[in-house]
Design a protein around this motif. Structure first.
Motif, PDB file in Angstrom:
ATOM      1  N   VAL A   3       0.835  -1.198   0.000  1.00 33.03           N
ATOM      2  CA  VAL A   3       0.000   0.000   0.000  1.00 33.03           C
ATOM      3  C   VAL A   3       0.876   1.256   0.000  1.00 33.03           C
ATOM      4  CG1 VAL A   3      -1.732   1.282   1.307  1.00 33.03           C
ATOM      5  CG2 VAL A   3      -1.867  -1.212   1.160  1.00 33.03           C
ATOM      6  N   ASN A   4       0.438   2.261  -0.736  1.00 34.05           N
ATOM      7  CA  ASN A   4       1.134   3.536  -0.794  1.00 34.05           C
ATOM      8  C   ASN A   4       1.029   4.243   0.558  1.00 34.05           C
ATOM      9  OD1 ASN A   4       1.868   6.284  -1.341  1.00 34.05           O
ATOM     10  ND2 ASN A   4       1.477   5.921  -3.502  1.00 34.05           N
ATOM     11  N   ASP A   5       2.172   4.479   1.199  1.00 35.15           N
ATOM     12  CA  ASP A   5       2.176   5.048   2.555  1.00 35.15           C
ATOM     13  C   ASP A   5       1.632   6.469   2.615  1.00 35.15           C
ATOM     14  OD1 ASP A   5       3.112   2.858   3.935  1.00 35.15           O
ATOM     15  OD2 ASP A   5       5.211   3.397   3.741  1.00 35.15           O
ATOM     16  N   TYR A   6       1.667   7.197   1.514  1.00 36.88           N
ATOM     17  CA  TYR A   6       1.105   8.552   1.536  1.00 36.88           C
ATOM     18  C   TYR A   6      -0.384   8.507   1.882  1.00 36.88           C
ATOM     19  CZ  TYR A   6       5.130  11.142  -0.262  1.00 36.88           C
ATOM     20  OH  TYR A   6       6.356  11.743  -0.409  1.00 36.88           O
ATOM     21  N   HIS A   7      -1.078   7.468   1.457  1.00 35.09           N
ATOM     22  CA  HIS A   7      -2.503   7.357   1.750  1.00 35.09           C
ATOM     23  C   HIS A   7      -2.745   7.189   3.245  1.00 35.09           C
ATOM     24  CE1 HIS A   7      -6.699   6.086   1.362  1.00 35.09           C
ATOM     25  NE2 HIS A   7      -6.406   5.055   2.122  1.00 35.09           N
ATOM     26  N   ASN A   8      -1.930   6.342   3.887  1.00 33.36           N
ATOM     27  CA  ASN A   8      -2.163   6.015   5.292  1.00 33.36           C
ATOM     28  C   ASN A   8      -1.448   6.943   6.260  1.00 33.36           C
ATOM     29  OD1 ASN A   8      -3.833   3.789   4.811  1.00 33.36           O
ATOM     30  ND2 ASN A   8      -2.083   2.436   4.514  1.00 33.36           N
ATOM     31  N   GLN A   9      -0.578   7.796   5.781  1.00 31.51           N
ATOM     32  CA  GLN A   9       0.143   8.687   6.685  1.00 31.51           C
ATOM     33  C   GLN A   9      -0.038  10.154   6.334  1.00 31.51           C
ATOM     34  OE1 GLN A   9       4.238   7.336   6.825  1.00 31.51           O
ATOM     35  NE2 GLN A   9       3.694   5.461   7.854  1.00 31.51           N
ATOM     36  N   ALA A  10      -0.426  10.440   5.095  1.00 31.20           N
ATOM     37  CA  ALA A  10      -0.543  11.840   4.686  1.00 31.20           C
ATOM     38  C   ALA A  10      -1.720  12.035   3.737  1.00 31.20           C
ATOM     39  CB  ALA A  10       0.754  12.294   4.012  1.00 31.20           C
ATOM     40  N   GLY A  11      -2.800  11.317   3.989  1.00 33.34           N
ATOM     41  CA  GLY A  11      -3.940  11.419   3.086  1.00 33.34           C
ATOM     42  C   GLY A  11      -5.220  10.963   3.739  1.00 33.34           C
ATOM     43  N   ALA A  12      -6.135  10.476   2.909  1.00 36.63           N
ATOM     44  CA  ALA A  12      -7.461  10.133   3.403  1.00 36.63           C
ATOM     45  C   ALA A  12      -7.447   8.931   4.332  1.00 36.63           C
ATOM     46  CB  ALA A  12      -8.402   9.866   2.228  1.00 36.63           C
ATOM     47  N   GLY A  13      -6.442   8.054   4.198  1.00 32.75           N
ATOM     48  CA  GLY A  13      -6.368   6.899   5.087  1.00 32.75           C
ATOM     49  C   GLY A  13      -6.146   7.309   6.533  1.00 32.75           C
ATOM     50  N   ARG A  14      -5.185   8.196   6.733  1.00 28.69           N
ATOM     51  CA  ARG A  14      -4.935   8.775   8.053  1.00 28.69           C
ATOM     52  C   ARG A  14      -4.043   9.978   7.878  1.00 28.69           C
ATOM     53  NH1 ARG A  14      -2.876   5.797  13.642  1.00 28.69           N
ATOM     54  NH2 ARG A  14      -3.835   7.310  15.042  1.00 28.69           N
ATOM     55  N   LEU A  15      -4.429  11.084   8.451  1.00 30.40           N
ATOM     56  CA  LEU A  15      -3.724  12.337   8.195  1.00 30.40           C
ATOM     57  C   LEU A  15      -2.766  12.653   9.331  1.00 30.40           C
ATOM     58  CD1 LEU A  15      -3.914  14.284   5.773  1.00 30.40           C
ATOM     59  CD2 LEU A  15      -5.150  15.819   7.257  1.00 30.40           C
ATOM     60  N   GLN A  16      -1.671  11.907   9.395  1.00 25.57           N
ATOM     61  CA  GLN A  16      -0.639  12.216  10.381  1.00 25.57           C
ATOM     62  C   GLN A  16       0.241  13.360   9.892  1.00 25.57           C
ATOM     63  OE1 GLN A  16       0.232   7.970  12.401  1.00 25.57           O
ATOM     64  NE2 GLN A  16       0.465   8.031  10.192  1.00 25.57           N
ATOM     65  N   LEU A  17       0.373  13.479   8.584  1.00 25.02           N
ATOM     66  CA  LEU A  17       1.107  14.575   7.969  1.00 25.02           C
ATOM     67  C   LEU A  17       0.162  15.328   7.051  1.00 25.02           C
ATOM     68  CD1 LEU A  17       4.407  12.678   7.111  1.00 25.02           C
ATOM     69  CD2 LEU A  17       4.132  14.455   8.856  1.00 25.02           C
ATOM     70  N   ALA A  18      -0.095  16.584   7.375  1.00 24.19           N
ATOM     71  CA  ALA A  18      -1.026  17.409   6.612  1.00 24.19           C
ATOM     72  C   ALA A  18      -0.244  18.318   5.667  1.00 24.19           C
ATOM     73  CB  ALA A  18      -1.874  18.256   7.559  1.00 24.19           C
ATOM     74  N   VAL A  19      -0.954  18.866   4.694  1.00 22.94           N
ATOM     75  CA  VAL A  19      -0.327  19.778   3.746  1.00 22.94           C
ATOM     76  C   VAL A  19       0.017  21.089   4.439  1.00 22.94           C
ATOM     77  CG1 VAL A  19      -0.711  21.096   1.633  1.00 22.94           C
ATOM     78  CG2 VAL A  19      -1.468  18.731   1.781  1.00 22.94           C
ATOM     79  N   GLN A  20       1.207  21.584   4.175  1.00 25.77           N
ATOM     80  CA  GLN A  20       1.634  22.846   4.770  1.00 25.77           C
ATOM     81  C   GLN A  20       0.710  23.977   4.341  1.00 25.77           C
ATOM     82  OE1 GLN A  20       2.845  24.954   7.033  1.00 25.77           O
ATOM     83  NE2 GLN A  20       4.775  23.858   6.898  1.00 25.77           N
ATOM     84  N   ASP A  21       0.222  24.732   5.316  1.00 28.09           N
ATOM     85  CA  ASP A  21      -0.686  25.832   4.996  1.00 28.09           C
ATOM     86  C   ASP A  21      -0.127  27.197   5.368  1.00 28.09           C
ATOM     87  OD1 ASP A  21      -1.005  26.042   7.776  1.00 28.09           O
ATOM     88  OD2 ASP A  21      -2.679  24.652   7.744  1.00 28.09           O
ATOM     89  N   GLY A  22       1.049  27.248   6.002  1.00 26.81           N
ATOM     90  CA  GLY A  22       1.695  28.523   6.259  1.00 26.81           C
ATOM     91  C   GLY A  22       1.203  29.284   7.466  1.00 26.81           C
ATOM     92  N   ASN A  23       0.342  28.684   8.266  1.00 23.45           N
ATOM     93  CA  ASN A  23      -0.238  29.407   9.395  1.00 23.45           C
ATOM     94  C   ASN A  23       0.389  28.982  10.713  1.00 23.45           C
ATOM     95  OD1 ASN A  23      -2.398  30.969   8.042  1.00 23.45           O
ATOM     96  ND2 ASN A  23      -3.040  28.909   7.424  1.00 23.45           N
TER      97      ASN A  23
END
Length: 513
Positions: free
Chosen positions: A274-294
């Protein structure tokens, strides 16, 4: 534990299983005249040349485990991704990456490094079989792959593994020094690992030429050009190895022979890998979110979450951080190369996974969904409602580029064109097109308008957006003067990391480190 010791322990465990099977073989319920299951076989069985294709397939599966596992952590250490605001429900190992202060027992890094070292071991062991094991005779009619095919796989994957080690991992006691170990070696600095990768890519290219596979030759030359570019543009403290002018000249030579428009070299994912981006930085589980600058969204929700982040102005305290969300809101066409997904309070995505423009048209908010969301959303760490129900509450932004079984390009023609453009700007001949022509070809592939000029600063922006969520932001921050490193040099007396440091499981069993 290093993968070398892990492999030995697995073989020992398998021998116990086989011994137990012999003990129980007298039982009527056991069938004794069946072939030994391949997935429970000892190492010696794979000296059979009939297993050559199976060994190659196993290495490719391990490559998939390695690639997304290493690159998504690198994006977390860079300012590509950050630890999510819902961090209390996830692993503190990701908070360490976000803050750049990494404990020596960080199990996220340990897991990724174990996968990588096992990938490297399998590739090296396959080459050992070809060169040292007389039983592994690939001229035998039973052989399932030719010697050229086996040598090609062993060398190219051995080179890839050393590229990952050189680019992403670093000294356990010096978080600003790249490099790693192989088995129980002393620490090998990044330039030496890049040299090892370069030598193996050269061998792989020879085999690809013997097989008369033009696409594979272009794929090898493209990743070879990338590794040489990274080797040539980092400011390494260590002397020796592959770096500096030699590496940059080589990068230009290889890039001229790289991928053409429409071509790529993909890492394949499926139900088993499984692609780890899905489970760590996506809809599977968002442990790493997209940088938003805030400022309020950085690091953890604990006390002083953002103390490690650099600020733009000492008087105002304004944070230096890029915002992919703002980029997309200002120009929704950027969704084509920065696909985002909105994670609601139920943990699901709005508009289907990926949130690409075609997935958004049917929603009640209409064609201007992302600008509308951006206008409503308040970056104060609290969910914001964009509709009448709880399922329309924004809790976080995730990458929408990679789903659970989405293949990832190890290298794409777009990346190769940006490599060529950078080399042209640095004064090297990387082909017939100018840097501007190369960049505009990449932009056109995403439906974006042409630029009128290009310099190194703008090229860094194009790399940042085109290579979103692929692990390249981290080396770009270290090697490009126009891209600022985003962390304070020290926090609480500890130096922040620019590499994924080798963890205790790799260092403790190694007497030479």
């Amino acid at each position: 534990m290093s993968s070398y010791r892990t492999t030995l322990k697995r073989l020992s465990a398998l021998s116990v299983v086989l011994a137990l099977a012999v003990t129980l073989s007298a039982c009527d319920s056991f069938v004794s005249n069946v072939d030994q299951p391949v997935d429970e076989a000892g190492s010696e069985q794979f000296s059979d040349p009939a297993e050559a294709e199976f060994l190659i397939t196993g290495i490719e599966a391990q490559w998939a485990d390695t690639h997304s596992g290493v690159t998504d952590l690198a994006d977390g250490l860079s300012d590509e991704l950050r630890f999510g605001i819902n961090g209390d429900a996830t692993f503190p190992t990701f908070s360490q990456l976000d803050a750049g202060i990494i404990a020596d027992d960080n199990n996220s890094i340990t897991g990724a490094l174990n996968d990588l070292q096992e990938y490297r071991y399998l590739a090296d062991d396959l080459l050992r079989r070809v060169e040292e094991d007389e039983r592994f005779d690939l001229s035998d009619p039973s052989a399932s792959a030719s010697e050229e095919e086996v040598r090609l796989a062993a060398n190219v994957h051995g080179a890839n593994a050393r590229y990952y080690l050189a680019t992403y991992f670093g000294h356990p006691d010096d978080p600003r020094r790249g490099g790693a170990t192989i088995d129980t070696s002393a620490f090998i600095p990044s330039p030496e690992l890049y040299q090892e990768a370069e030598d193996k890519y050269a061998e792989a290219l020879t085999e690809a030429e013997a097989l008369e596979d033009g696409l594979l030759q272009r794929q090898i030359q493209s990743v070879r050009a990338r590794a040489a570019l990274y080797a040539g543009t980092h400011d390494f403290q260590d002397s020796g190895g592959f770096q500096g002018e030699e590496a940059l000249q080589a990068a230009a030579e290889y890039a001229r022979e790289g991928l053409q428009q429409g071509e790529s070299w993909d890492v394949a994912y499926d139900l088993n890998t499984v692609n780890d981006y899905h489970n760590q930085a996506g809809a599977g589980r968002l442990q790493l979110a997209v940088q938003d600058g805030n400022f309020n969204q950085l690091a953890t929700s604990g006390e002083n979450p953002s103390e490690s982040y650099r600020v733009a102005d000492e008087d105002t305290g304004e944070l230096v951080a890029r915002s992919h969300i703002e980029t997309v809101a200002n120009n929704p066409d950027e969704l084509n190369r920065i696909p985002l997904t909105v994670i609601n309070s139920g943990g699901t995505t709005l508009g289907g996974f990926g949130a690409l423009p075609e997935n958004l048209q049917g929603l009640a908010l209409g064609d201007d969904l992302f600008p509308t969301i951006f206008d409503i959303w308040e970056p104060n760490g609290a969910p914001e409602s964009i509709g009448d129900s709880d399922t329309e509450t924004i809790i976080e932004w995730g990458q929408g580029k990679w789903e659970e079984r989405t293949d990832m390009p190890f290298v794409s023609w777009q990346e190769l064109f940006l490599i060529r453009a950078e080399l042209e700007l640095r004064g090297y001949d990387a082909g017939g097109e100018s840097a501007l022509e190369l960049v505009n070809a990449v932009r056109a592939s995403f439906g974006l308008s042409d630029l009128s000029d290009i310099d190194m600063e703008r090229l860094a922006v194009e790399r940042d957006r085109t290579l979103f969520a692929t692990g390249h932001r981290l080396p770009d921050q270290r090697r490009m003067d126009v891209v600022e490193w985003h962390l304070e040099d020290e926090v609480g007396g500890e130096q922040t990391a620019q590499w994924l440091q080798l963890t205790r499981s790799e260092t403790e069993p190694n007497p030479n480190l």
